[in-house]
Design an enzyme around this catalytic site. Structure first.
Site, PDB file in Angstrom:
ATOM      1  N   ALA A  65      10.807 -22.258   7.332  1.00 24.42           N
ATOM      2  CA  ALA A  65      10.984 -22.470   8.770  1.00 24.42           C
ATOM      3  C   ALA A  65      11.685 -23.817   8.938  1.00 24.42           C
ATOM      4  O   ALA A  65      11.587 -24.688   8.066  1.00 24.42           O
ATOM      5  CB  ALA A  65       9.625 -22.484   9.450  1.00 24.42           C
ATOM      6  N   GLY A 109       8.526 -20.182   4.918  1.00 25.96           N
ATOM      7  CA  GLY A 109       8.919 -18.997   5.689  1.00 25.96           C
ATOM      8  C   GLY A 109       9.955 -18.140   4.965  1.00 25.96           C
ATOM      9  O   GLY A 109      10.019 -16.933   5.176  1.00 25.96           O
ATOM     10  N   GLU A 112       8.045 -15.999   2.781  1.00 25.25           N
ATOM     11  CA  GLU A 112       7.296 -15.050   3.619  1.00 25.25           C
ATOM     12  C   GLU A 112       8.191 -13.930   4.134  1.00 25.25           C
ATOM     13  O   GLU A 112       7.771 -12.771   4.191  1.00 25.25           O
ATOM     14  CB  GLU A 112       6.648 -15.813   4.786  1.00 25.25           C
ATOM     15  N   GLU A 132       4.009 -25.475   2.245  1.00 26.65           N
ATOM     16  CA  GLU A 132       3.650 -25.989   3.571  1.00 26.65           C
ATOM     17  C   GLU A 132       2.590 -27.073   3.517  1.00 26.65           C
ATOM     18  O   GLU A 132       2.558 -27.966   4.360  1.00 26.65           O
ATOM     19  CB  GLU A 132       3.145 -24.839   4.467  1.00 26.65           C
TER      20      GLU A 132
END
Ligand code: CAA
Length: 258
Positions: A65, A109, A112, A132
């Site tokens: 992200a 992300g 993911e 993260e």
């Protein structure tokens, strides 16, 4: 249709989507997520398209992200916007098959998103991770759940707690990726797999996808409850009485099968 942060092309019945934010290693900002939602919805709605490949650059599938976008965001806004909810639910609602072709970094992300695919094909340069924790957060797009289900508790816990990356060979050994191929062959191999899937009966492809996902996505707490009930049911057998008695009497059990 053209997009700001991804490239989309159709190769016969296969849609190829390529992240196109090289300056940020394909970090997933709002615009990328919006573009992906639109591209996946267009793919799902087009009966002529039978499989999709999502890929990035040689250096990065996606580095997570967008940290710069998130860094100034007030905490309460993450909650109020239900940050990542629309994106994750829309993409995982894709009913037709899709493959993630991963070269280089697939972190946070990025990892993911790759794990949302029906399967991952990895270049030998691929690196997967959920770093993260180093930012004081944790996976937010299903990574802690999908990674654990894919590679098991020990590796997932170690990766989430230390932020260490898993290379392609380890990812294949651990069941995170379907196959590893030389980096130079990644796109060809992914398109070949996608073409093979595109040639299958399309309804059967959708149903096969649903079935495998059913096994992957079933609830753990429900499974544990069922396990406990089955254990309790087993305590009503004569063999249970005999087995425990035999243990106490230090002799082998004699089984009746009832
Ligand atoms: N967000 C925003 N920008 C990012 C980014 C990210 N996740 N990852 C890389 N970039 C940017 C860098 O800031 C840099 O931009 P500038 O040139 O403007 O400084 C550019 O991409 C190139 O990156 P690096 O110079 O860092 O490249 P590198 O080769 O030295 O390192 C890397 C590569 C190891 C992947 C490193 O970039 C990195 O650690 N990135 C962050 C990985 C990460 O922590 N991901 C998790 C994000 S949080 C998340 O995803 C939450 C969630 O669960 C949903």
């Amino acid at each position: 249709m053209s997009y700001e942060t991804i490239l989309v092309e159709q190769r016969d019945a296969v849609t190829l989507v390529t992240f196109n934010r090289p300056q940020a290693l394909n970090a997933l900002n709002k615009q990328v997520l919006k573009d992906l939602i639109d591209a996946f919805a267009a793919y799902d709605a087009d009966p002529a398209q039978r499989c999709l490949v999502l890929t990035g650059s040689e250096k990065a599938f996606a580095a997570g992200a967008d940290i710069k976008e998130m860094s100034e965001k007030p905490s309460v806004d993450f909650f109020l916007e239900d940050f990542f909810a629309e994106w994750t639910s829309r993409v995982t609602a894709t009913r037709k098959p899709w493959i993630a072709a991963v070269s280089g970094f697939a972190l946070g992300g990025g990892c993911e998103v790759a794990m949302m695919a029906d399967f991952i094909l990895a270049a030998d340069t691929a690196k997967f991770g959920q770093p993260e924790i180093k930012l004081g957060v944790a996976p937010g797009m299903g990574g802690s759940q999908r990674l654990t289900r894919a590679v098991g508790k020990a590796k997932a816990m170690e990766m989430c707690l230390t932020g260490r990356m898993m290379d392609a060979a380890e990812a294949e050994r651990s069941g995170l990726v379907a196959r590893v191929v030389p980096a130079a062959d990644l796109l060809d191999e992914a398109l070949k797999s996608a073409a093979a899937i595109a040639a299958m009966p399309p309804v059967a492809a959708m149903i096969n996808k649903e079935m495998v996902n059913l096994a992957f996505e079933g609830g753990l707490s429900q499974a544990i409850l069922i396990e406990r009930r089955l254990f309790q049911i087993l305590t009503s057998t004569e063999d249970r009485t005999e087995g425990m008695k035999a243990f106490v009497e230090k002799r082998p059990g004699l089984w009746k099968g009832r």
